[in-house]
Each structure stands twice: as C-alpha cells, then as structure tokens.
Design a protein around this motif. Structure first.
Motif, PDB file in Angstrom:
ATOM      1  N   ALA A  33      -1.867  -8.616 -19.894  1.00 53.51           N
ATOM      2  CA  ALA A  33      -1.401  -7.136 -19.965  1.00 53.51           C
ATOM      3  C   ALA A  33      -0.037  -7.191 -19.522  1.00 53.51           C
ATOM      4  O   ALA A  33       0.516  -6.062 -19.426  1.00 53.51           O
ATOM      5  N   GLY A  34       0.918  -8.237 -19.413  1.00 53.76           N
ATOM      6  CA  GLY A  34       2.220  -8.305 -19.295  1.00 53.76           C
ATOM      7  C   GLY A  34       2.692  -7.737 -17.746  1.00 53.76           C
ATOM      8  O   GLY A  34       3.585  -7.103 -17.748  1.00 53.76           O
ATOM      9  N   VAL A  35       1.778  -8.179 -16.735  1.00 52.78           N
ATOM     10  CA  VAL A  35       2.020  -7.548 -15.427  1.00 52.78           C
ATOM     11  C   VAL A  35       3.309  -8.187 -14.946  1.00 52.78           C
ATOM     12  O   VAL A  35       4.188  -7.430 -14.377  1.00 52.78           O
ATOM     13  N   SER A  60      10.918   0.132 -10.942  1.00 49.84           N
ATOM     14  CA  SER A  60      10.618  -0.347 -12.308  1.00 49.84           C
ATOM     15  C   SER A  60       9.268   0.609 -12.897  1.00 49.84           C
ATOM     16  O   SER A  60       8.384   1.159 -11.936  1.00 49.84           O
ATOM     17  N   PRO A  61       9.104   0.680 -14.351  1.00 42.14           N
ATOM     18  CA  PRO A  61       8.105   1.673 -14.579  1.00 42.14           C
ATOM     19  C   PRO A  61       6.627   0.814 -14.375  1.00 42.14           C
ATOM     20  O   PRO A  61       6.265  -0.276 -14.565  1.00 42.14           O
ATOM     21  N   PRO A  62       5.611   1.594 -14.217  1.00 35.37           N
ATOM     22  CA  PRO A  62       4.380   1.212 -14.060  1.00 35.37           C
ATOM     23  C   PRO A  62       3.813   0.389 -15.486  1.00 35.37           C
ATOM     24  O   PRO A  62       4.319   0.795 -16.631  1.00 35.37           O
ATOM     25  N   ASP A  87       1.639   3.884  -8.613  1.00 35.45           N
ATOM     26  CA  ASP A  87       2.646   4.635  -8.762  1.00 35.45           C
ATOM     27  C   ASP A  87       3.792   4.562  -7.810  1.00 35.45           C
ATOM     28  O   ASP A  87       4.871   4.456  -7.937  1.00 35.45           O
ATOM     29  N   ALA A  88       3.545   4.550  -6.579  1.00 37.40           N
ATOM     30  CA  ALA A  88       4.512   4.795  -5.469  1.00 37.40           C
ATOM     31  C   ALA A  88       4.981   3.334  -5.256  1.00 37.40           C
ATOM     32  O   ALA A  88       6.335   3.315  -4.919  1.00 37.40           O
ATOM     33  N   ALA A  89       4.150   2.239  -5.527  1.00 36.56           N
ATOM     34  CA  ALA A  89       4.777   1.017  -5.404  1.00 36.56           C
ATOM     35  C   ALA A  89       5.791   0.706  -6.285  1.00 36.56           C
ATOM     36  O   ALA A  89       6.967  -0.001  -6.390  1.00 36.56           O
ATOM     37  N   HIS A  90       5.557   1.105  -7.643  1.00 37.46           N
ATOM     38  CA  HIS A  90       6.607   0.922  -8.944  1.00 37.46           C
ATOM     39  C   HIS A  90       7.928   2.029  -8.475  1.00 37.46           C
ATOM     40  O   HIS A  90       8.700   1.507  -8.853  1.00 37.46           O
ATOM     41  N   GLN A 103       3.503  -7.207  -7.400  1.00 37.07           N
ATOM     42  CA  GLN A 103       3.573  -6.566  -6.115  1.00 37.07           C
ATOM     43  C   GLN A 103       2.753  -5.165  -6.110  1.00 37.07           C
ATOM     44  O   GLN A 103       2.155  -4.834  -5.031  1.00 37.07           O
ATOM     45  N   ALA A 104       2.985  -4.275  -7.333  1.00 31.56           N
ATOM     46  CA  ALA A 104       2.229  -3.221  -7.088  1.00 31.56           C
ATOM     47  C   ALA A 104       0.502  -3.475  -7.125  1.00 31.56           C
ATOM     48  O   ALA A 104       0.060  -2.553  -6.711  1.00 31.56           O
ATOM     49  N   VAL A 105       0.450  -4.307  -8.130  1.00 27.31           N
ATOM     50  CA  VAL A 105      -1.040  -4.687  -8.104  1.00 27.31           C
ATOM     51  C   VAL A 105      -1.668  -5.222  -6.867  1.00 27.31           C
ATOM     52  O   VAL A 105      -2.691  -4.428  -6.267  1.00 27.31           O
ATOM     53  N   ALA A 106      -0.799  -5.834  -6.089  1.00 22.94           N
ATOM     54  CA  ALA A 106      -1.285  -6.248  -4.796  1.00 22.94           C
ATOM     55  C   ALA A 106      -1.502  -5.030  -3.622  1.00 22.94           C
ATOM     56  O   ALA A 106      -2.203  -4.928  -2.999  1.00 22.94           O
ATOM     57  N   GLU A 107      -0.453  -3.983  -3.887  1.00 20.86           N
ATOM     58  CA  GLU A 107      -0.819  -2.840  -3.190  1.00 20.86           C
ATOM     59  C   GLU A 107      -1.945  -2.231  -3.280  1.00 20.86           C
ATOM     60  O   GLU A 107      -2.785  -1.759  -2.290  1.00 20.86           O
ATOM     61  N   VAL A 108      -2.452  -1.905  -4.696  1.00 23.45           N
ATOM     62  CA  VAL A 108      -3.705  -1.645  -4.860  1.00 23.45           C
ATOM     63  C   VAL A 108      -5.061  -2.057  -4.406  1.00 23.45           C
ATOM     64  O   VAL A 108      -5.556  -1.916  -3.482  1.00 23.45           O
ATOM     65  N   LEU A 109      -4.820  -3.757  -4.477  1.00 20.66           N
ATOM     66  CA  LEU A 109      -5.887  -4.509  -3.848  1.00 20.66           C
ATOM     67  C   LEU A 109      -5.805  -4.410  -2.430  1.00 20.66           C
ATOM     68  O   LEU A 109      -7.142  -4.552  -1.912  1.00 20.66           O
ATOM     69  N   SER A 110      -4.964  -4.255  -1.741  1.00 16.86           N
ATOM     70  CA  SER A 110      -4.998  -4.199  -0.359  1.00 16.86           C
ATOM     71  C   SER A 110      -5.640  -2.848   0.330  1.00 16.86           C
ATOM     72  O   SER A 110      -6.080  -3.028   1.231  1.00 16.86           O
ATOM     73  N   ARG A 111      -5.707  -2.028  -0.629  1.00 14.34           N
ATOM     74  CA  ARG A 111      -6.518  -0.617  -0.330  1.00 14.34           C
ATOM     75  C   ARG A 111      -7.652  -0.395  -0.782  1.00 14.34           C
ATOM     76  O   ARG A 111      -8.667   0.169  -0.202  1.00 14.34           O
TER      77      ARG A 111
END
Length: 637
Positions: free
Chosen positions: A83-85, A55-57, A47-50, A91-99
């Motif tokens: 999923a229309g990413v 942009s909306p999640p 959520d923070a990345a978006h 970029q937001a998915v990548a933030e999740v993957l990095s953590r």
C-alpha cells in the motif's frame, strides 16, 4: 466458548437479545479524545497524525478507516499489502493501532517500513488486546528494527502469528566471523522466544537472509520455548553445516510440530544430520525438505528413521534427486512405518523403475493416504505397477500422477491415461469405503450435527503445509471472479435463498452443474424438528473438509469445461479448479444455508480462515462469539 490447539476452532452461541445498530457520529481531529477507539475516532486520529507529520494520508489506509467510520463498524482486519505506507506513514498507522481495540489481524507486507517503521508498528501494538496475526514481511527490516518486534513477542500479549519473511537479517561476513550468536540480527527474537510470557505459535522467516549465527540464536531461544508449533525457514541457504543447528532444535524442543525447510542447501550430509536428530524426536509431525539438493544417499538416511519414528505424519522430499535408490529405502521404511499418512515425491527423478519400486511399498499398505508422484516420468511401466498395487490397497485416498509424457507414442499415452484413471478410481473407491464404514450417518450430516469424519487423515501436524499447487515451478491459483468480500453484504435469511446465492457464485466460477447439485448434508433429508427444552442443538462444521478434503494436494475436478491434453494447460486448470473449490463466498453460503435450515443453538467451526469476518456475519443472525463483555476471541494461530 471452545477452541482447539491447531484447528482454529471457534464456537458461537445465540444471543438472547440483539442490540440496535447505531451509526457512529463523525468526529473531528480537534474533538478527538485519546481514549476514542470508535471507527470515526480512529479516522480522526489518523488524519491528525499525518497533520503532525506534515505529510498527506496514504489513500488505501484512509479509505479503509473511512469506510469503517461510514458504516459505524469497527475494522477487524487491516489488510494493506503493497500500500506504499513507508516509514513515515507507519507512524500514523501506529497511532491508529495504539487506540484501536477491535483489530485481530494486521497485514503490512511490502510497504518499505524499514527499521523505524517496524519499531513504530511494534510500539502501536504494545498492549493491544486482540491482534493475533501480524505480517510485516518484505519491508527492508534489519536487526535494528527487529528489536521492537521482539519486545512485542516477549510481552506475552495476544500475538500468535508473525511473518518476518523477506527482510534483511543478514550480517556482514567480517562481523559474523568474530561476533557471538548473541549479537546476531536475530538474537533479540531468540531471547523473546525464550521468554516465559511468549505465546507465539507460528513464525515465518522465509527468504530472510538467516545466517548461521542468527540461526544459532534462534535455536537457543526455541530450546526454552513451549509455545511455537510451526516454523518456516525456506530459502535461507541453510547448508549441511547449519543442519547441525536444526538437529539441535529437533533434539531439544518438544513443542514444534511443523518445520518447513524447502529450497535450502542441506544436501545429503545435511539430510543425514536431520535424520539422526529426527530419530530422537517424538513431537514433529510435518517436515518439508522440498528442493534441498538431496540425492539417493540423503533420502535413504531420512528413510532409515521412518521405520521407528512415531510422530511424523507428513514428509515432503519432492524436488530432490531421490531416484530409485532412495525409493528402495523408502519402500523398506514404509512397510514398517505406522504414522506417516502423506508423502511428497513430486519431481524426484523416480522414472519407471522408481514407480515400480514404490508400487511394492503401497501394495497392502494400510497407513499412507496421500502420495504425490507428479513430474517423475513414470511412463507405462511405472503407472501399470501402481495401478496393480492399488488393487490390494484400501488406504490411499489420493495419488497424484502425470500422463502423456513428451515424445511417447500415441498408444503409450492412451495406456498411461487409462492406468491413471484406474488409479484415481481406486482412490475414490477407498474414499467411499472408508466413509461408509466410518458411520451409518451421511458424512456431511455427521459433521454438521456434531459428529466427526474418521475418513479425514490425522491433521494435527498441519497438513496444509503440503500445498503442492502453490509450490515454486507451478502457477499459484488464479484469482477468482471479481466479488466483494463474502461478509460485506447481508446474507438472505432462508436456506433456499442461501443455496441460490451459493449456486450463482459457483456457476460464475465455471463449476459443473453436477458438482453444484451435491446435497448440502450428504443425504437430501429434511431437517429434524428442533429438540424440546432443555436440550441444545449443536452444529459442528469443518470448513476445510467441506469440499476440499485433500488440502489442495489433488482436488476433485469440479469444472464444467473439458480437460485439455496439454500439460501446462492441465496445471492451469488445476489452479482454477482449486480456486473454485475453496472460494470463500460459495463455501460460506453453504454454512449459512445449514444455519438457516437447522437453527442451531451453538455453532462450532474448525479450519476457518476468515474468523473475524465470520464473527460479524453470524452476529447479524443473533450469534455471539466469546460471551457478553468478554474480550474479542483470538484463535491459537
């Protein structure tokens, strides 16, 4: 913990103590620390990345993360196909993957990631401890976006399986004419494969616009690679000229065991080039040449090397004009070959003369176990010859044939159906004979209690590559009845309750009662008493062998509905039947039934396609995979 190179084998051991389940508290984006990898922390990071992106999640991504946070259970498989990413959402998915520290599989196929999105995903996975499978196919990625992915491959992390199919690794013709292979779109990937740290074992590049220069760069890297065992290059317009590059790969690489070149343009000249290289290769076990414009001359060239080729187990020449001349060459080769166990000749223009010629090859053949002859207009004469040949054949376990050809008289159709039934019965008798001779212990009991089933063909070459029901021109298996994920709900504890769950699932899929009532372990015997200490009880189960020993080649019919005479209806029925036979929930219920009945100390499983979920499901019973404090287990591929 034990593992096998190909079979995705895994061993669980029972934990001495179970930790209590506690729900992870919700954490806001403001309170999130950079190190927080909890499900709630990952949701807040997304959520923070978006918010930063303005942009909306994306709804499906957020739903997956939110569900994990609510359950307090880390995600192990991020499945986001179509999923229309998009590039920004990546970029937001990548933030999740990095953590994250728990994911093992990431599927982002068909999400319009583009080059920037692919690079972001690669950065997010850099240093990830457990993601072994990544699918970023059909994402409009070019050579620019591939550079970051190549760095991930070269880094030598846990990544073992990579799907890049359907992307645009095409080079302008004018540029390709003057630029060396080292500047081609796939050159970074070729260099990554040559890295000593590379661990990649499966690479999919289907429909990826792989031109000759990119293919050359890929081959140059693979000549120094020792990890990749499975390479798919279907639908890339690989022609006779490019076949020399594939030949170079076969001559110089000793790690590759499976090569899929279906739907290319090799023609006779390309087939001859591959055959010459194959003669010098002793490691390849599976070669798929379906629909390559190969005629009798090319088929004869491939056949000429089979006589002495020591390693090849699976050969698919279907979809080509093999004809009678090609079959005659194959007949001579099969009489001398001792390694081939699966031969695909579907839609190979054999006719009744080809059927008669092939009958001479299988008469008394002691090595070939699987043969696909569908869509070949064998007619009465060809089927009769095959039926007579089966009287002296004790090795063939499956022969796929068609009957009721268009325009034939009713009496001919009756004869064809009768001959086909006799061929099937002979195969079934061979299966029973092989099984009975292999062991005095019932086959399923031997598998469940630590034995092996010698009636299984040698599968070290990736036997599932010959998935003929999913091939172009035939419908894919229809989706099974609606059901939540097999491991999303707790299973009952007793064997009887597990069996009832499996029975209900199979009934919903239309399986006949007689097929449902097959005893769990071959012989309906009560489980033996637990061994006295310090002995250990081990349960070993091959999930692919359980109910589907043919890998979708010709699955035993288990449906309750009567078969139809119409050919298209028969093909659709075969797809429904396959879906029922391989249904995950019904199969997992049988495994849980065996665990409840035998209470093993160690569980060894092979050919398991749902490993992360199985780890979670068995954890609820007190089993752990990998040992306390060890990193998450990732299979070879």
């Amino acid at each position: 913990m034990l593992c096998a190179r190909r079979a995705r084998a895994c061993v669980w051991k029972r934990r001495a103590h179970m930790s209590a389940h506690t729900e992870a508290p919700h954490m806001s984006a403001q309170a999130l620390s950079h190190e927080d990898s909890s499900p709630a922390g990952l949701l807040a990071a997304y959520d923070a990345a978006h918010d930063e992106l303005g942009s909306p999640p994306q709804s499906r991504v957020r739903a997956a993360l939110e569900g994990a946070a609510q359950r307090g259970t880390p995600l192990t498989h991020l499945a986001l196909r179509s999923a229309g990413v998009g590039s920004q959402g990546a970029q937001a998915v990548a933030e999740v993957l990095s953590r994250d520290t728990n994911l093992t599989q990431v599927s982002l196929e068909d999400n319009a990631l583009g080059d920037d999105g692919a690079a972001a995903i690669a950065r997010g996975l850099n240093g990830h401890p457990s993601v072994f499978r990544l699918n970023i196919g059909y994402n409009e990625i070019t050579g620019r976006g591939l550079r970051g992915v190549a760095e991930l491959v070269a880094a030598g992390g846990p990544l073992l399986c990579l799907d890049l199919s359907g992307n645009n690794f095409y080079q302008n013709v004018a540029v390709a004419m003057v630029a060396p292979a080292g500047m081609s779109p796939l050159a970074p990937l070729g260099r990554a494969l040559a890295s000593a740290e590379c661990r990649l074992q499966l690479l999919l590049l289907d429909q990826a616009d792989v031109d000759a220069k990119s293919l050359a760069a890929l081959v140059d890297g693979l000549l120094r690679n020792t990890s990749l065992v499975n390479l798919r290059l279907s639908e890339n317009n690989i022609d006779a000229r490019s076949a020399s590059l594939i030949g170079k790969l076969l001559r110089g690489n000793t790690a590759l065991t499976s090569l899929d070149l279906r739907d290319n343009k090799l023609a006779d000249a390309g087939a001859a080039t591959l055959a010459a290289a194959l003669a010098a290769n002793s490691s390849l076990k599976c070669l798929v040449l379906w629909s390559n414009g190969i005629a009798e001359q090319g088929a004869a060239a491939v056949a000429s090397v089979l006589s002495e080729q020591p390693s090849l187990r699976i050969l698919d020449l279907g979809g080509n004009a093999v004809g009678v001349g090609g079959v005659e060459a194959l007949k001579a080769a099969l009489l001398r070959n001792r390694s081939l166990h699966t031969l695909g000749l579907a839609n190979a223009q054999l006719g009744h003369e080809g059927g008669i010629a092939l009958a001479g090859a299988i008469e008394g053949n002691a090595h070939l176990t699987r043969l696909d002859l569908r869509r070949n207009s064998l007619h009465v004469a060809g089927l009769m010859a095959l039926r007579l040949a089966m009287k002296t054949n004790s090795a063939l376990l499956e022969v796929a044939v068609d009957t009721a050809f268009v325009g034939e008289a009713a009496e001919d159709r009756e004869l064809e159906q009768s001959f086909a039934a006799e061929i099937k019965a002979a195969c079934a008798a061979n299966k029973d004979r092989t099984h009975n001779e292999a062991s005095a212990v019932p086959g399923e009991a031997a598998a469940a209690l630590g034995g092996t089933d010698p009636s299984r063909p040698d599968s070290s070459g990736g036997s599932r590559a010959l998935d003929l029901l999913a091939r172009k021109g035939l419908p894919a298996a229809e989706p099974t009845a609606a059901v939540s994920h097999p491991f999303s709900q707790p299973f009952p504890a007793t064997a009887a309750e597990c069996r009832a769950l499996g029975r209900a699932r199979l009934q919903a899929l239309g399986v006949a009662e007689a097929a449902i009532d097959v005893p769990l372990l071959g012989a309906a015997a009560p489980p033996p008493p637990p061994p006295p200490p310090p002995r250990v009880r081990v349960m070993q189960w091959n999930l692919l062998a359980r109910g589907m020993a043919s890998d979708g080649f010709e699955v035993e019919d288990v449906l309750a509905e009567p078969p139809a005479d119409d050919e298209s209806a028969a093909v659709a029925r075969a797809a429904r039947n396959l879906s029922a036979v391989v249904d995950p929930l019904a199969r997992w219920a049988r495994v849980r039934e065996a665990v409840a009945a035998y209470s093993p100390d160690l569980i060894a499983v092979q050919e398991l396609d749902w490993l992360p979920e199985a780890i979670g499901g068995l954890a609820a019973l007190g089993y752990e995979c990998g040992g306390s404090g060890a990193p998450p287990y990732a299979p070879p591929h």
